[in-house]
Design an enzyme around this catalytic site. Structure first.
Site, PDB file in Angstrom:
ATOM      1  N   ARG A 140      -1.357 -36.675  45.587  1.00  0.00           N
ATOM      2  CA  ARG A 140       0.249 -36.941  45.270  1.00  0.00           C
ATOM      3  C   ARG A 140       0.361 -38.075  46.138  1.00  0.00           C
ATOM      4  O   ARG A 140       0.107 -37.973  47.436  1.00  0.00           O
ATOM      5  CB  ARG A 140       0.966 -35.512  45.510  1.00  0.00           C
ATOM      6  N   GLU A 334      12.493 -32.524  36.922  1.00  0.00           N
ATOM      7  CA  GLU A 334      12.128 -31.161  36.759  1.00  0.00           C
ATOM      8  C   GLU A 334      12.330 -30.277  35.777  1.00  0.00           C
ATOM      9  O   GLU A 334      11.517 -29.147  35.467  1.00  0.00           O
ATOM     10  CB  GLU A 334      12.349 -30.559  38.127  1.00  0.00           C
TER      11      GLU A 334
END
EC number: 2.5.1.19
Length: 446
Positions: A140, A334
């Site tokens: 990430r 999200e």
């Protein structure tokens, strides 16, 4: 090595027998809890967090701060001023900012807030702080925080990876000042620098240089919470330059904060009302909030539901029909997995746009959603910045989750309407939504 049975176990997603009619107490917001923990750790006096979320991500944050010298006392009170929350009858955390120091090792798990918010805090500590985590955490992006901290005077060893694992050699203070970053891959790069900015000698001026900036509501949340603890913050919305945020140096005050329910985690339960033509009440839904999940009221209404915000919370009702949607989710990425799951059950096609950055989340969410929905008989194609979903009759099968909590809840939504869906590793929902399987079966009265 024997496989981890929690990760390989299959959970039969319950099929809805009819319209749901339930009240669901959603635990506290991960985003608010973890920001509040950081600010309390940087404060000049003790503070309280009421109804904090207890999940993997928040316990990792609390554990990391404890490793760096912060005292966090957990209490449970039956007092009426604290009780009644969804997270253990009136749980509260008292944070005592007793000074940051190393040497210490921090486990970030796969929590973006921990891996990005804490290196700036570690730069203020005395001594080395090592950051490590799950294998996926190494993939990430972290370069925005690492490069910015170096520009502001921090010493960081990452062997040139721009990612974990790394060590921050804290010097007890940081000069701060102006810094330019490209936060196109994560708004958390901006929030990370702003949260610690009041403690930098010169404060901080963060200039975003990228073409896009996802998840702006999360930056607004950071700014609101900074102002609530006494920080002076200038933003583009308050008349400042576009894409520039300034935090003035100064003391961070200890506060007594009650954590809002996590509105993004309310998504699967609202989706259940939409998909089954039922009704779900989410108590304590705030009338005003910076949480991205508040957009669900608008999005799910457009997809066929209706909602009413009352003194008790949000009451959401499905109409019995689910419609497709064309929507830009750039600020609320999200929410994409849950919206994609509903769209796969709709009566018309959907296009979800503005979410190219989801390829860098807990997993590549665009590839994962495409693969898993299509393997159940769906028709999903990836676009440059999102998904195009054409509804098809779906069938049962294994829905893989890639250790991604929102993939697991997306599969559960599909399972309401499609018999035989099995969720691999539903336990991954503990990242932000503890006890999801029990909440889900409770909602269905099973």
């Amino acid at each position: 090595m024997a496989p981890n049975t929690a990760h390989t176990a299959l959970w039969p997603a319950p099929l809805a027998s009819g319209a749901v009619d339930a009240t669901v107490h959603v635990p506290g917001s991960k985003s608010v809890t973890n920001r509040a923990l950081v600010l309390a750790a940087l404060a000049s006096e003790p503070g309280w967090l009421r109804r904090p979320l207890r999940s993997r991500d928040t316990l990792l944050m609390a554990g990391a701060l404890r490793a760096m010298g912060v005292e966090i006392e957990e209490t449970v009170s039956s007092s009426s001023t604290v009780a009644g929350g969804p997270n253990g009858s009136g749980e509260a955390w008292r944070v005592l900012p007793t000074g940051l120091h190393g040497p210490a090792t921090v486990d970030v798990g796969n929590a973006g807030t921990v891996m990005r918010f804490l290196p700036p805090v570690a730069a203020l500590a005395d001594g080395p702080i090592r950051f490590d985590g799950d294998p996926r955490s190494y993939e990430r992006p972290l370069h925005g925080v690492i490069d910015a901290l170096r520009a502001l005077g921090a010493r960081i060893d990452d062997d040139g990876r721009g990612a974990l694992p790394l060590t921050v050699h804290g010097g007890g203070a940081l000069d701060g000042g102006p810094v330019s970053i490209d936060a196109s891959s994560s708004s958390q790069f901006v929030s990370a620098l702003l949260l610690s900015g009041p403690r930098f000698n010169q404060g901080v001026e963060v200039r975003h240089t990228g073409a896009t900036l996802p998840s702006l509501p999360h930056i607004r949340m950071t700014v609101d919470m900074l102002r609530a603890v006494g920080a002076q913050v200038d933003t583009p919305e308050s008349g400042g330059e576009p894409n520039v945020w300034r935090v003035t140096p100064g003391a961070v005050l200890g506060r007594d904060l009650t954590i809002e329910p996590d509105l993004s985690n309310a998504q699967p339960f609202l989706a259940a009302a939409l998909v089954t033509g039922g009704k779900v009440l989410i108590p304590d839904w705030p009338a005003r909030t910076t949480q991205p999940g508040d957009r669900l009221r608008e999005i799910f209404t457009e997809m066929g539901g209706s909602c009413e915000l009352t003194e008790y919370g949000l009451e959401f009702t499905g109409s019995g029909a689910v419609h497709g949607i064309d929507v830009d989710l750039g600020e609320v990425g999200e929410l994409t997995p849950g919206i994609a799951a509903v769209a796969a059950l709709a009566d018309s096609p959907s296009t979800l746009r503005g979410v190219a950055h989801l390829r860098l989340h807990e997993t590549d969410r665009l590839a994962a959603l495409t693969k898993e929905i299509n393997e159940l008989g769906g028709d999903v194609t990836e676009t440059a910045d999102g998904l195009h979903i054409r509804p098809r009759a779906l069938h049962g099968g294994i829905f893989h989750t890639y250790e991604d909590h929102r993939m697991a809840t997306a599969g559960a939504i599909i399972g309401l309407a499609v018999d035989g869906v099995q969720i691999e590793n539903v336990a991954t929902t503990a990242k932000t939504l503890p006890d999801f399987p029990d909440l889900w079966t409770g909602m269905l009265g099973q």
